[in-house]
Design an enzyme around this catalytic site. Structure first.
Site, PDB file in Angstrom:
ATOM      1  N   ARG A  30     -14.730  34.061   9.504  1.00  0.00           N
ATOM      2  CA  ARG A  30     -13.525  33.813   8.715  1.00  0.00           C
ATOM      3  C   ARG A  30     -12.511  34.881   9.112  1.00  0.00           C
ATOM      4  O   ARG A  30     -12.885  35.976   9.539  1.00  0.00           O
ATOM      5  CB  ARG A  30     -13.821  33.914   7.217  1.00  0.00           C
ATOM      6  CG  ARG A  30     -14.861  32.912   6.712  1.00  0.00           C
ATOM      7  CD  ARG A  30     -15.124  33.140   5.229  1.00  0.00           C
ATOM      8  NE  ARG A  30     -16.064  32.166   4.704  1.00  0.00           N
ATOM      9  CZ  ARG A  30     -17.391  32.341   4.658  1.00  0.00           C
ATOM     10  NH1 ARG A  30     -17.916  33.486   5.111  1.00  0.00           N
ATOM     11  NH2 ARG A  30     -18.184  31.404   4.167  1.00  0.00           N
ATOM     12  N   LYS A  81     -18.629  35.669   1.883  1.00  0.00           N
ATOM     13  CA  LYS A  81     -18.325  35.300   0.501  1.00  0.00           C
ATOM     14  C   LYS A  81     -19.501  35.625  -0.413  1.00  0.00           C
ATOM     15  O   LYS A  81     -20.645  35.421  -0.051  1.00  0.00           O
ATOM     16  CB  LYS A  81     -18.017  33.798   0.415  1.00  0.00           C
ATOM     17  CG  LYS A  81     -16.656  33.413   0.968  1.00  0.00           C
ATOM     18  CD  LYS A  81     -16.380  31.949   0.698  1.00  0.00           C
ATOM     19  CE  LYS A  81     -14.967  31.558   1.135  1.00  0.00           C
ATOM     20  NZ  LYS A  81     -14.701  30.123   0.870  1.00  0.00           N
ATOM     21  N   HIS A 117      -8.723  29.092  10.532  1.00  0.00           N
ATOM     22  CA  HIS A 117      -9.991  28.579  10.022  1.00  0.00           C
ATOM     23  C   HIS A 117     -10.513  27.427  10.881  1.00  0.00           C
ATOM     24  O   HIS A 117     -11.719  27.190  10.943  1.00  0.00           O
ATOM     25  CB  HIS A 117      -9.835  28.117   8.575  1.00  0.00           C
ATOM     26  CG  HIS A 117     -11.125  28.150   7.804  1.00  0.00           C
ATOM     27  ND1 HIS A 117     -11.821  29.318   7.561  1.00  0.00           N
ATOM     28  CD2 HIS A 117     -11.855  27.152   7.243  1.00  0.00           C
ATOM     29  CE1 HIS A 117     -12.915  29.040   6.864  1.00  0.00           C
ATOM     30  NE2 HIS A 117     -12.967  27.737   6.659  1.00  0.00           N
ATOM     31  N   ARG A 173     -13.020  28.554  13.405  1.00  0.00           N
ATOM     32  CA  ARG A 173     -14.370  28.669  12.847  1.00  0.00           C
ATOM     33  C   ARG A 173     -15.041  27.297  12.801  1.00  0.00           C
ATOM     34  O   ARG A 173     -16.209  27.144  13.140  1.00  0.00           O
ATOM     35  CB  ARG A 173     -14.279  29.292  11.454  1.00  0.00           C
ATOM     36  CG  ARG A 173     -15.578  29.324  10.659  1.00  0.00           C
ATOM     37  CD  ARG A 173     -15.322  30.117   9.377  1.00  0.00           C
ATOM     38  NE  ARG A 173     -16.210  29.762   8.292  1.00  0.00           N
ATOM     39  CZ  ARG A 173     -17.395  30.341   8.064  1.00  0.00           C
ATOM     40  NH1 ARG A 173     -17.835  31.272   8.879  1.00  0.00           N
ATOM     41  NH2 ARG A 173     -18.123  29.986   7.026  1.00  0.00           N
ATOM     42  N   HIS A 233     -23.087  29.903   5.151  1.00  0.00           N
ATOM     43  CA  HIS A 233     -22.989  28.921   4.070  1.00  0.00           C
ATOM     44  C   HIS A 233     -24.153  29.103   3.108  1.00  0.00           C
ATOM     45  O   HIS A 233     -25.305  29.206   3.529  1.00  0.00           O
ATOM     46  CB  HIS A 233     -23.010  27.495   4.623  1.00  0.00           C
ATOM     47  CG  HIS A 233     -21.747  27.105   5.300  1.00  0.00           C
ATOM     48  ND1 HIS A 233     -21.665  26.054   6.196  1.00  0.00           N
ATOM     49  CD2 HIS A 233     -20.489  27.604   5.214  1.00  0.00           C
ATOM     50  CE1 HIS A 233     -20.432  25.941   6.629  1.00  0.00           C
ATOM     51  NE2 HIS A 233     -19.701  26.867   6.042  1.00  0.00           N
ATOM     52  N   TYR A 262     -20.435  19.043   9.240  1.00  0.00           N
ATOM     53  CA  TYR A 262     -20.180  19.051  10.679  1.00  0.00           C
ATOM     54  C   TYR A 262     -20.895  17.906  11.390  1.00  0.00           C
ATOM     55  O   TYR A 262     -20.464  17.476  12.457  1.00  0.00           O
ATOM     56  CB  TYR A 262     -20.580  20.399  11.282  1.00  0.00           C
ATOM     57  CG  TYR A 262     -19.695  21.504  10.787  1.00  0.00           C
ATOM     58  CD1 TYR A 262     -18.390  21.653  11.253  1.00  0.00           C
ATOM     59  CD2 TYR A 262     -20.139  22.383   9.808  1.00  0.00           C
ATOM     60  CE1 TYR A 262     -17.568  22.650  10.775  1.00  0.00           C
ATOM     61  CE2 TYR A 262     -19.316  23.384   9.322  1.00  0.00           C
ATOM     62  CZ  TYR A 262     -18.038  23.506   9.805  1.00  0.00           C
ATOM     63  OH  TYR A 262     -17.207  24.480   9.325  1.00  0.00           O
TER      64      TYR A 262
END
Length: 306
Positions: free
Chosen positions: A161, A184, A252, A255, A278, A287
């Site tokens: 990110r 995150k 982004h 990524r 994730h 994806y």
């Protein structure tokens, strides 16, 4: 927050503190939760004509929930945003019901509005390479150009990110074979560093006029302070206009491109999930939909009977 009773305001604050301390929610997430649940509690005050204490919250009905959702939609809140708000309210109620010992069936059984999930918008491999090459042309100052290339190469080559790339410090240089990234929610992951990314950062470091100190940001602004992400966003915006790429070609998207191209090359979802950081595999599975959609597009364009 003046429409919320003191008891509810305190309960909301306790819940938010728990989300931050125990669940590792980011400050942005906490801010969103505060706004979403606060708006819900304020609506219930107006809906019932008086501030709703904890006892009143236990008696919220399905019709109350429908009224809140209808008012939100009439106020211009989209289905996706309303689903997010409802998720926050349910999370708060799940905690509150357990703490106060009541059934929160009316709230927890409320169905989320349906919406079409947006698929990630990656760049094609040649477009991703062209983006990196074109970013280098956006500044006449060679050290700034190499800085921008280094950042975008990290986004694409390591799946970072932009906040993670700009969060690197002088202590991370020269880049090792792997980087430990705190993403995150404080989630840590190990990311391999490609030679191209390492070389790009080394080139930047050789030309950067500002001293690289262990505690200082790795990527500097022109005056030596931390590099603002808007600078990279602006550089990519100019580059995509020159290349004729859509507005979705953002930092982004690099990524997203990393993940999609890795999947197309045979990478497995679990490994890609770990590389991206994730929390849920379902996020990474988006994806596969991108890859399938691209295959069908090629099929429809090239099949003799199309």
């Amino acid at each position: 927050m003046t429409l919320i009773s003191p008891a509810c305001r305190d309960a909301l604050q306790y819940w938010l503190e728990g989300q931050s301390a125990l669940s590792g929610a980011s400050q942005n997430t906490i801010t969103a939760y505060r706004g979403d649940v606060g708006e819900f509690l304020a609506f219930m005050t107006l809906h019932h004509g008086s501030p709703q204490g904890l006892g009143a919250l236990e008696r919220i009905s399905i019709s109350d929930m429908r009224a809140w959702m209808a008012q939100s939609r009439n106020g211009g809140v989209g289905a996706r945003s309303l689903a997010r708000k409802l998720s926050a309210v349910k999370s708060f109620y799940r905690w509150l019901a357990e703490r106060e010992g009541f059934e929160a069936t009316a709230v927890l059984s409320t169905r989320s509005p349906k919406f079409t999930k947006k698929l990630p918008r990656p760049l094609a491999e040649d477009a991703a390479r062209a983006m990196i090459d074109t970013v280098e042309l956006q500044s006449s100052d060679s050290w700034v150009a190499t800085r921008d290339v280094a950042v975008v190469t990290l986004l694409y080559g390591c799946g970072l990110r932009i906040s993670e790339a700009l969060g690197l410090t002088g202590a991370d240089a020269p880049l090792p074979a792997t980087l430990r990234i705190i993403g995150k929610g404080g989630k840590e992951r190990v990311v391999p560093v490609l030679d191209a990314a390492r070389d790009a950062v080394n080139t930047y470091l050789q030309l950067c006029p500002h001293p690289q100190e262990p505690a200082a940001p790795l990527f500097r602004g022109v005056r030596g302070g931390p590099l603002n992400p808007r600078i990279i966003q602006g550089v990519m915006a100019r580059a995509r206009m020159q290349l004729g790429l859509p507005a979705t070609a953002t930092p982004h998207a690099m990524r997203h491109s990393f993940a999609t191209h890795l999947l197309a090359a045979g990478g497995d979802l679990r490994s890609i999930q770990e590389l991206l950081g994730h929390a849920s595999l379902s996020t990474t599975q988006a994806y596969t939909a991108v890859d399938t959609a691209r295959l069908m597009e090629v099929y429809n364009r090239t099949h003799p009977k199309a």
